[in-house]
Scaffold this motif. Structure first.
Motif, PDB file in Angstrom:
ATOM      1  N   PRO A 119       1.840 -14.420  25.338  1.00 36.02           N
ATOM      2  CA  PRO A 119       1.623 -15.472  26.337  1.00 36.02           C
ATOM      3  C   PRO A 119       0.139 -15.796  26.454  1.00 36.02           C
ATOM      4  O   PRO A 119      -0.715 -14.951  26.191  1.00 36.02           O
ATOM      5  N   ASP A 120      -0.155 -17.022  26.881  1.00 34.83           N
ATOM      6  CA  ASP A 120      -1.553 -17.453  26.974  1.00 34.83           C
ATOM      7  C   ASP A 120      -2.397 -16.494  27.800  1.00 34.83           C
ATOM      8  O   ASP A 120      -3.558 -16.226  27.475  1.00 34.83           O
ATOM      9  N   GLU A 121      -1.819 -15.936  28.874  1.00 31.09           N
ATOM     10  CA  GLU A 121      -2.574 -15.043  29.747  1.00 31.09           C
ATOM     11  C   GLU A 121      -2.990 -13.758  29.032  1.00 31.09           C
ATOM     12  O   GLU A 121      -3.913 -13.061  29.461  1.00 31.09           O
ATOM     13  N   LEU A 122      -2.286 -13.437  27.932  1.00 24.43           N
ATOM     14  CA  LEU A 122      -2.581 -12.198  27.194  1.00 24.43           C
ATOM     15  C   LEU A 122      -3.217 -12.471  25.839  1.00 24.43           C
ATOM     16  O   LEU A 122      -3.340 -11.558  25.019  1.00 24.43           O
ATOM     17  N   SER A 123      -3.636 -13.700  25.597  1.00 20.36           N
ATOM     18  CA  SER A 123      -4.112 -14.082  24.266  1.00 20.36           C
ATOM     19  C   SER A 123      -5.313 -13.269  23.808  1.00 20.36           C
ATOM     20  O   SER A 123      -5.516 -13.076  22.605  1.00 20.36           O
ATOM     21  N   GLU A 124      -6.114 -12.763  24.734  1.00 20.14           N
ATOM     22  CA  GLU A 124      -7.279 -11.974  24.323  1.00 20.14           C
ATOM     23  C   GLU A 124      -6.896 -10.627  23.718  1.00 20.14           C
ATOM     24  O   GLU A 124      -7.747  -9.931  23.147  1.00 20.14           O
TER      25      GLU A 124
END
Length: 270
Positions: A119-124
């Motif tokens: 998910p975008d929130e976990l992209s890092e």
């Protein structure tokens, strides 16, 4: 026992057993590769019926219906692991809510994984190097309202670790309906379910309910398991799992390579 030997051994099963097996399993007669396990019912299916079901559904269904076995342990049943940091040298767990076991496996291929989608929130957390464990607890602040503080946790295991009665345990959460299926594109058997845990009110906090989803994917031929859990939702969890890249390290692991033969799949933090 490999699949070929199993089919040879069961070749003479009477057709009446096949009909009886299909009667016990409506989803089998429809050709579905998914089934739901209701833990509040005792699954007292005889070997003859299970064998007939395998014959009726073919090799793909053999994987779905044989990789995972589940049971609800008695509250007093004890599970011990070695833990040097404890004064006794071990920890004992009781009151497990679910035990998941696997076929005894002489050797497991050790694996690592790399997420192909998050998910975008976990992209890092997207990385170039393979991992054996990934945790997203440090990014919990991006998900307002999380009950347990763990958006996503991914861990890899070897089936050989759980030989001779070992198990993956659900210690604190209570599972709902369990769905088992086979994903052809990754050649993995999958078990997934939603689970909850309620803490009673006390002097410091009101009653609280924690929720998470758990997904196990395994390759019985290579003998590896990947456990995904967290609070990002089942749809997102499935998408993460379907996009995992799996890498074999070239190392084969046996039962004796592991000090402990129980592990828990509750998706905590720390």
């Amino acid at each position: 026992m490999n699949r070929e030997k199993l089919f040879d051994a069961l070749a003479d099963v009477d057709e009446a057993y096949i009909a009886e097996a299909l009667r016990y399993s409506p989803e089998a007669s429809s050709g579905s590769s998914e089934r739901i396990v209701h833990l509040n019912k005792k699954r007292m299916i005889s070997f003859a019926l299970a064998a007939a079901l395998i014959l009726a559904l073919g090799v793909a269904a053999y994987a779905v219906f044989s990789t995972y076995s589940t049971r609800v342990p008695e509250p007093e049943e004890t599970f011990r692991i070695n833990w040097a940091e404890n004064a006794s040298g071990y920890i004992e767990w009781t009151d497990a809510k679910l035990a998941v076991t696997f076929p005894d496996t002489a050797e497991s291929k050790q694996i690592e994984f790399r997420p192909g989608w998050l998910p975008d929130e976990l992209s890092e957390l997207m990385v170039n190097k393979p991992l054996s464990r990934l945790t997203a607890e440090q990014l919990a602040y991006k998900f307002p309202g999380l009950s347990g503080g763990q958006p996503l946790l991914i861990e890899s295991y070897s089936m050989s670790m759980f030989n001779n009665g070992g198990a993956l345990l659900l210690l604190y959460y209570t599972p709902g309906e369990i769905i088992e299926e086979h994903w052809d594109e990754q050649n993995v058997d999958v078990m997934r379910f939603h689970c909850t845990m309620t803490l009673e009110a006390n002097d410091y906090a009101p009653e609280r309910t924690f929720e998470q989803d758990i997904l196990l994917m395994s390759n019985p031929e290579a003998g590896w398991i990947v456990c995904l859990n967290g609070e990002i939702g089942m749809d997102e969890l499935v998408k993460v799992a379907r996009n995992l890249e799996i890498f074999e390290t070239g190392t084969a692991l046996t039962y004796d390579d592991f000090e402990n033969h129980y592990a828990f799949m509750d998706g905590g933090v720390g």
